[in-house]
Design an enzyme around this catalytic site. Structure first.
Site, PDB file in Angstrom:
ATOM      1  N   PHE A  11     -22.403  -5.352  27.828  1.00 57.30           N
ATOM      2  CA  PHE A  11     -23.633  -4.673  27.404  1.00 57.30           C
ATOM      3  C   PHE A  11     -23.387  -3.174  27.125  1.00 57.30           C
ATOM      4  O   PHE A  11     -23.385  -2.738  25.963  1.00 57.30           O
ATOM      5  CB  PHE A  11     -24.695  -4.914  28.498  1.00 57.30           C
ATOM      6  CG  PHE A  11     -25.829  -3.944  28.539  1.00 57.30           C
ATOM      7  CD1 PHE A  11     -26.576  -3.666  27.404  1.00 57.30           C
ATOM      8  CD2 PHE A  11     -26.174  -3.317  29.743  1.00 57.30           C
ATOM      9  CE1 PHE A  11     -27.630  -2.756  27.458  1.00 57.30           C
ATOM     10  CE2 PHE A  11     -27.231  -2.423  29.796  1.00 57.30           C
ATOM     11  CZ  PHE A  11     -27.954  -2.129  28.657  1.00 57.30           C
ATOM     12  N   TYR A 145     -18.853  -5.089  45.242  1.00 60.41           N
ATOM     13  CA  TYR A 145     -19.097  -4.177  44.119  1.00 60.41           C
ATOM     14  C   TYR A 145     -19.063  -2.725  44.586  1.00 60.41           C
ATOM     15  O   TYR A 145     -18.303  -1.906  44.083  1.00 60.41           O
ATOM     16  CB  TYR A 145     -20.453  -4.510  43.503  1.00 60.41           C
ATOM     17  CG  TYR A 145     -20.829  -3.725  42.273  1.00 60.41           C
ATOM     18  CD1 TYR A 145     -20.138  -3.887  41.071  1.00 60.41           C
ATOM     19  CD2 TYR A 145     -21.906  -2.827  42.287  1.00 60.41           C
ATOM     20  CE1 TYR A 145     -20.498  -3.179  39.928  1.00 60.41           C
ATOM     21  CE2 TYR A 145     -22.275  -2.123  41.156  1.00 60.41           C
ATOM     22  CZ  TYR A 145     -21.578  -2.307  39.975  1.00 60.41           C
ATOM     23  OH  TYR A 145     -21.942  -1.610  38.841  1.00 60.41           O
TER      24      TYR A 145
HETATM   25  P1  NAD Z   1     -21.387  -6.294  31.483  1.00 55.23           P
HETATM   26  O1  NAD Z   1     -21.091  -7.417  32.420  1.00 55.23           O
HETATM   27  O2  NAD Z   1     -22.290  -6.550  30.343  1.00 55.23           O
HETATM   28  O3  NAD Z   1     -20.034  -5.682  30.902  1.00 55.23           O
HETATM   29  C1  NAD Z   1     -18.827  -5.691  31.615  1.00 55.23           C
HETATM   30  C2  NAD Z   1     -17.746  -6.257  30.706  1.00 55.23           C
HETATM   31  O4  NAD Z   1     -16.493  -6.204  31.414  1.00 55.23           O
HETATM   32  C3  NAD Z   1     -17.974  -7.729  30.318  1.00 55.23           C
HETATM   33  O5  NAD Z   1     -17.832  -7.893  28.924  1.00 55.23           O
HETATM   34  C4  NAD Z   1     -16.892  -8.481  31.084  1.00 55.23           C
HETATM   35  O6  NAD Z   1     -16.478  -9.666  30.432  1.00 55.23           O
HETATM   36  C5  NAD Z   1     -15.795  -7.411  31.143  1.00 55.23           C
HETATM   37  N1  NAD Z   1     -14.836  -7.628  32.231  1.00 55.23           N
HETATM   38  C6  NAD Z   1     -15.101  -7.746  33.555  1.00 55.23           C
HETATM   39  N2  NAD Z   1     -13.956  -7.959  34.247  1.00 55.23           N
HETATM   40  C7  NAD Z   1     -12.959  -7.953  33.317  1.00 55.23           C
HETATM   41  C8  NAD Z   1     -11.546  -8.125  33.403  1.00 55.23           C
HETATM   42  N3  NAD Z   1     -10.928  -8.350  34.562  1.00 55.23           N
HETATM   43  N4  NAD Z   1     -10.811  -8.049  32.269  1.00 55.23           N
HETATM   44  C9  NAD Z   1     -11.405  -7.805  31.071  1.00 55.23           C
HETATM   45  N5  NAD Z   1     -12.740  -7.654  30.927  1.00 55.23           N
HETATM   46  C10 NAD Z   1     -13.507  -7.724  32.046  1.00 55.23           C
HETATM   47  O7  NAD Z   1     -21.948  -5.087  32.415  1.00 55.23           O
HETATM   48  P2  NAD Z   1     -22.576  -3.678  32.006  1.00 55.23           P
HETATM   49  O8  NAD Z   1     -23.924  -3.621  32.598  1.00 55.23           O
HETATM   50  O9  NAD Z   1     -22.395  -3.396  30.576  1.00 55.23           O
HETATM   51  O10 NAD Z   1     -21.653  -2.711  32.872  1.00 55.23           O
HETATM   52  C11 NAD Z   1     -20.547  -2.018  32.302  1.00 55.23           C
HETATM   53  C12 NAD Z   1     -19.975  -1.056  33.340  1.00 55.23           C
HETATM   54  O11 NAD Z   1     -20.977  -0.102  33.734  1.00 55.23           O
HETATM   55  C13 NAD Z   1     -19.514  -1.747  34.633  1.00 55.23           C
HETATM   56  O12 NAD Z   1     -18.332  -1.129  35.086  1.00 55.23           O
HETATM   57  C14 NAD Z   1     -20.649  -1.491  35.595  1.00 55.23           C
HETATM   58  O13 NAD Z   1     -20.200  -1.481  36.931  1.00 55.23           O
HETATM   59  C15 NAD Z   1     -21.138  -0.121  35.141  1.00 55.23           C
HETATM   60  N6  NAD Z   1     -22.561   0.071  35.508  1.00 55.23           N
HETATM   61  C16 NAD Z   1     -23.560  -0.508  34.770  1.00 55.23           C
HETATM   62  C17 NAD Z   1     -24.892  -0.311  35.155  1.00 55.23           C
HETATM   63  C18 NAD Z   1     -26.044  -0.895  34.365  1.00 55.23           C
HETATM   64  O14 NAD Z   1     -27.213  -0.681  34.742  1.00 55.23           O
HETATM   65  N7  NAD Z   1     -25.828  -1.611  33.286  1.00 55.23           N
HETATM   66  C19 NAD Z   1     -25.190   0.451  36.298  1.00 55.23           C
HETATM   67  C20 NAD Z   1     -24.143   1.004  37.022  1.00 55.23           C
HETATM   68  C21 NAD Z   1     -22.834   0.821  36.605  1.00 55.23           C
END
Ligand code: NAD
Ligand code: UDP
Length: 310
Positions: A11, A145
């Site tokens: 995302f 996490y």
């Molecule tokens: P998401 O799950 O949509 O995106 C994460 C992506 O990482 C996915 O496409 C997944 O397939 C990929 N991924 C995970 N492990 C992997 C691996 N070992 N190898 C290759 N690809 C891998 O989540 P998001 O909400 O877009 O979050 C993105 C980042 O932002 C994350 O690190 C998350 O911790 C951080 N974050 C997001 C939020 C939020 O509100 N969306 C809040 C705090 C932190």
């Protein structure tokens, strides 16, 4: 610049890739689709300066040639994802962070860690300022996490202090927008998809717990500014517009015209009671603040879910 983004099919990272391409950079995204989706790459793959590598970044970073910037965004990020994928989550925060930092050191690249407001746990200080050390249960179901991200921050600071790597740490607060998975369990996709199906919205607990929601393009702008700043200390990026989950449910039902109301479900273990970023550091150091009003962000997000659920 040539920029590597881990988790590019997710995302937030897919929006980040889009922004970096618009800014004129070459972007290489790496993902193993553990929680991401190919659909999120569609708009990126039309771009001649975009390339994609399918790989598990907790094991390898198979990208040839030097890179200038590494955004380490890969990690399961929704409470139901990281409870179902505990080891993938732990290794994304630990092993993948180390592999990314080692690559940054070898390439002389700048490295940014996507950390989280979850490092503050169930916060006793409100709103959360970066100097607050947090209140995290180290062995609870969310710990895979929270503690992985806290370790990732420690590792990032150690590479900065002891190896001289240029590092940045963004603490991301709740973010929403198009390309979230309808069934990822997070409150915004859950409420939007339930409302569009005419079902009651599932409010966990009494619904008095608060969150503060940031629209995804605002978040991405903060992340890009942080990467290009001199700030090596962690930086909160989020929208301080705070509301209870009950208020959010009422807003979404009203916005979508859903008449099914709400139902209460048990509160998950260690669910933080309150969350709101203090964004003084982002304001003063990055000249950043959120711009997209909540009503506009919700409109775009509901439109996206309407399209994918049709
Ligand atoms: P998401 O799950 O949509 O995106 C994460 C992506 O990482 C996915 O496409 C997944 O397939 C990929 N991924 C995970 N492990 C992997 C691996 N070992 N190898 C290759 N690809 C891998 O989540 P998001 O909400 O877009 O979050 C993105 C980042 O932002 C994350 O690190 C998350 O911790 C951080 N974050 C997001 C939020 C939020 O509100 N969306 C809040 C705090 C932190
Ligand atoms: N929540 C809810 N109903 C849902 C999903 C979540 O009431 O269907 C609540 C959850 O208990 C939490 C808040 O909404 O208090 C935000 O949850 P989310 O999973 O989106 O993110 P968190 O901030 O907890 O990581």
């Amino acid at each position: 610049m040539r920029i590597l983004v881990t988790g590019g099919a997710g995302f937030v990272p897919s929006h980040l890739c889009e922004r970096l391409l618009t800014d004129g950079h070459d972007v290489v995204a790496v993902d193993n689709f553990v929680t991401g989706h190919r659909r999120n790459l569609a708009v990126l793959e039309k771009h001649p300066r975009f390339s994609f590598v399918e790989a598990d970044v907790t094991k390898v970073l198979p990208v040839d040639g030097r890179v200038d910037r590494i955004f380490h965004m890969a990690s399961p990020a929704s409470p139901i994802d990281y409870v179902q994928l505990p080891f993938e989550t732990l290794y994304a925060g630990s092993d993948a962070t180390r592999i990314g930092l080692e690559r940054a050191q070898a390439d002389g690249a700048r490295f940014l860690l996507a950390s989280t407001s979850e490092v503050y746990g169930d916060p006793a200080v409100h709103p959360q300022v970066e100097s607050y050390w947090g209140n995290v249960n180290p062995i609870g179901p969310r710990s895979v996490y929270d503690e992985a991200k806290r370790y990732g921050e420690a590792l990032t600071m150690a590479f900065h202090r002891y190896h001289g790597v240029q590092t940045r740490i963004v603490r991301i607060f709740n973010t929403y927008g198009p390309r979230m998975r309808a069934n990822d369990g997070r409150v915004m996709p859950a409420f939007c998809s339930q409302a569009l199906r005419g079902e009651p919205l599932t409010v966990f607990g009494a619904g008095n717990q608060t969150r503060s929601f940031c629209y995804v393009t605002d978040l991405v702008d903060g992340i890009v500014r942080l990467m290009e700043s001199d700030l090596t200390e962690p930086c909160n990026v989020g929208n301080p517009h705070e509301m209870t989950m009950l208020e959010l449910a009422e807003y979404i039902n009203q916005f979508t015209g859903n008449k099914a109301g709400i139902v209460h479900r048990p509160l998950p273990t260690d669910d933080p009671t309150q969350r709101k970023p203090d964004i003084t550091r982002a304001r003063t150091t990055l000249g950043w603040e959120p711009k997209v009003p909540f009503a506009e962000g919700v409109e775009r997000t509901v439109a996206y879910f309407r399209e994918i659920l049709a």
